[in-house]
Design a protein around this motif. Structure first.
Motif, short mmCIF file in Angstrom:
data_model
loop_
_atom_site.label_atom_id
_atom_site.label_comp_id
_atom_site.label_asym_id
_atom_site.label_seq_id
_atom_site.Cartn_x
_atom_site.Cartn_y
_atom_site.Cartn_z
N LEU A 125 -74.08 2.64 -108.21
CA LEU A 125 -73.58 1.76 -109.27
C LEU A 125 -74.69 0.87 -109.82
CD1 LEU A 125 -70.10 0.68 -107.86
CD2 LEU A 125 -70.59 2.30 -109.69
N LEU A 126 -75.59 0.41 -108.96
CA LEU A 126 -76.73 -0.39 -109.43
C LEU A 126 -77.62 0.44 -110.35
CD1 LEU A 126 -78.44 -2.94 -109.43
CD2 LEU A 126 -79.52 -2.14 -107.31
N SER A 163 -77.91 -7.16 -107.39
CA SER A 163 -76.88 -6.22 -107.83
C SER A 163 -75.66 -6.96 -108.36
CB SER A 163 -76.49 -5.30 -106.67
OG SER A 163 -75.54 -4.35 -107.08
N ASP A 164 -75.32 -8.09 -107.73
CA ASP A 164 -74.16 -8.86 -108.19
C ASP A 164 -74.34 -9.38 -109.61
OD1 ASP A 164 -72.99 -8.47 -105.77
OD2 ASP A 164 -73.27 -10.50 -105.01
N VAL A 165 -75.59 -9.57 -110.03
CA VAL A 165 -75.87 -10.02 -111.40
C VAL A 165 -75.98 -8.84 -112.36
CG1 VAL A 165 -77.59 -11.17 -112.86
CG2 VAL A 165 -76.96 -12.17 -110.66
N MET A 166 -76.62 -7.76 -111.92
CA MET A 166 -76.85 -6.62 -112.81
C MET A 166 -75.56 -5.91 -113.20
SD MET A 166 -80.03 -6.51 -113.58
CE MET A 166 -80.00 -8.30 -113.54
N LEU A 167 -74.64 -5.76 -112.26
CA LEU A 167 -73.39 -5.05 -112.57
C LEU A 167 -72.56 -5.78 -113.64
CD1 LEU A 167 -72.34 -3.81 -109.01
CD2 LEU A 167 -73.23 -2.44 -110.88
N PRO A 168 -72.33 -7.09 -113.53
CA PRO A 168 -71.62 -7.79 -114.62
C PRO A 168 -72.38 -7.78 -115.94
CG PRO A 168 -71.59 -9.10 -112.62
CD PRO A 168 -72.54 -7.98 -112.37
N LEU A 169 -73.73 -7.86 -115.86
CA LEU A 169 -74.52 -7.84 -117.08
C LEU A 169 -74.35 -6.52 -117.82
CD1 LEU A 169 -76.54 -9.44 -118.80
CD2 LEU A 169 -78.39 -8.40 -117.46
N ALA A 170 -74.33 -5.41 -117.08
CA ALA A 170 -74.10 -4.10 -117.71
C ALA A 170 -72.70 -4.03 -118.30
CB ALA A 170 -74.31 -2.99 -116.68
N MET A 171 -71.71 -4.56 -117.59
CA MET A 171 -70.34 -4.54 -118.11
C MET A 171 -70.20 -5.43 -119.34
SD MET A 171 -68.54 -2.40 -116.53
CE MET A 171 -66.96 -2.89 -117.24
N MET A 172 -70.98 -6.49 -119.42
CA MET A 172 -70.97 -7.34 -120.62
C MET A 172 -71.35 -6.52 -121.84
SD MET A 172 -72.73 -10.83 -119.16
CE MET A 172 -73.10 -11.44 -120.82
N ASN A 173 -72.35 -5.66 -121.69
CA ASN A 173 -72.76 -4.81 -122.81
C ASN A 173 -71.65 -3.85 -123.20
OD1 ASN A 173 -75.32 -5.97 -122.89
ND2 ASN A 173 -76.18 -4.48 -121.48
N LEU A 174 -71.00 -3.25 -122.22
CA LEU A 174 -69.95 -2.27 -122.49
C LEU A 174 -68.70 -2.92 -123.07
CD1 LEU A 174 -70.30 -0.05 -119.29
CD2 LEU A 174 -71.30 0.33 -121.54
N LEU A 175 -68.43 -4.18 -122.69
CA LEU A 175 -67.23 -4.87 -123.16
C LEU A 175 -67.48 -5.71 -124.41
CD1 LEU A 175 -65.81 -6.08 -119.71
CD2 LEU A 175 -65.01 -4.15 -121.10
N GLY A 176 -68.73 -5.76 -124.86
CA GLY A 176 -69.04 -6.53 -126.07
C GLY A 176 -69.09 -8.03 -125.86
#
Length: 296
Positions: free
Chosen positions: A26-27, A174-187
């Motif tokens: 996931l990372l 990883s706890d920061v990178m996963l939400p950051l990636a989801m921010m991009n996908l969710l706009g």
């Protein structure tokens, strides 16, 4: 009163490679998303007005087909149109430099004139220059770096060992990178509010990881007993936080408070990631450390 029961995980059934497989996969996906975003836009996420500069108008609800009316009123396309249902207003944002201005005029002045010409009632307006936004980017990045450095020094000072320190740092990263990636996908834009949420996640991550490391490395009992003891406290604590953040997110969404909705989403995703990273990634590294690389 109902109590939260944390099930006991039999870690002896899984090898260290099996435990780290899902967190690392996931990372890797998250880093690919962030890297792709950076190559496409020049930034790891969509930047808010605080970081790139721009103008913002808060206007009364113009009535039927509000968004179409707002889009037609201005010579430039708005960056975003957000409805605040609680007080029947709209917040209209524009990127810096999208409006043609004459000598002596600013972008904000032109936008205010266009809004008034369309019959909109302006409650407030504000503008952020591109240079100020760049400085804000630097400060925000510096804050994240200082948080990671401080966390690393604290963990190393507590345990005086490299592997537990790496486990905490890897989990927090990883706890920061996963939400950051989801921010991009969710706009969801990267703003001062969402940066604060990411910094909060670093604190949550360090808290749960230190709880686990302290139980395994400093308290009595074998590895699995210590891990189970830490899980009973850590999982309960994290699930309670997730429930609180979920309620906040739903409430903020219902009242049209976009920044609180974004912060809530980021924290829920980050806390779920923290559960995974703490009790899969961190546990595997600690078990390797305690057993000095013996395969289990």
């Amino acid at each position: 009163m109902a109590q939260l029961s944390v099930p006991t995980v039999d870690y002896t059934e899984y090898s260290n490679r099996q435990l780290v497989a899902i967190p690392l996969a996931l990372l890797a996906v998250a880093l690919l998303v962030i890297g792709g975003w950076y190559l496409a836009t020049g930034a790891p996420a969509n930047l808010g007005l605080e970081f790139v500069g721009g103008s913002e108008l808060r206007i009364d609800d113009p009535g039927g087909n509000a968004e179409q009316q707002i889009e037609a009123a201005f010579s430039a396309e708005p960056e975003s149109i957000r409805q605040i249902a609680a007080d029947d207003t709209y917040i209209v944002s524009f990127s810096q430099g999208v409006v043609d201005t004459a000598d002596g005029e600013t972008q904000l002045t032109v936008l205010e004139e266009q809004a008034e010409a369309a019959g909109f009632s302006i409650q407030s307006s504000s503008s952020v220059s591109a240079s100020f936004g760049s400085n804000t980017q630097t400060i925000a990045l510096g804050g994240v770096i200082v948080a990671f450095l401080g966390m690393s020094l604290l963990v190393f000072a507590m345990f005086r060992s490299v592997v537990p320190s790496i486990a905490v740092i890897a989990s927090a990263f990883s706890d920061v990178m996963l939400p950051l990636a989801m921010m991009n996908l969710l706009g969801i834009n990267l703003s001062l509010g969402t940066v604060a949420a990411l910094l909060m996640l670093i604190g949550y991550s360090v808290d749960s990881d230190i709880l686990l490391n302290n139980s395994v490395l400093r308290e009595s009992g074998d590895f699995y007993e210590s891990t189970s003891r830490a899980m009973r406290t850590g999982v309960t604590m994290t699930l309670t936080s997730i429930a609180a953040m979920a309620v906040m997110t739903v409430s903020a969404f219902a009242f049209g408070i976009q920044i609180m909705t974004a912060i809530g989403i980021i924290l829920v995703i980050g806390l779920l990631a923290d559960l995974m990273n703490t009790y899969l990634l961190n546990v595997s590294l600690l078990r390797w450390h305690v057993n000095r690389g013996v395969k289990r």
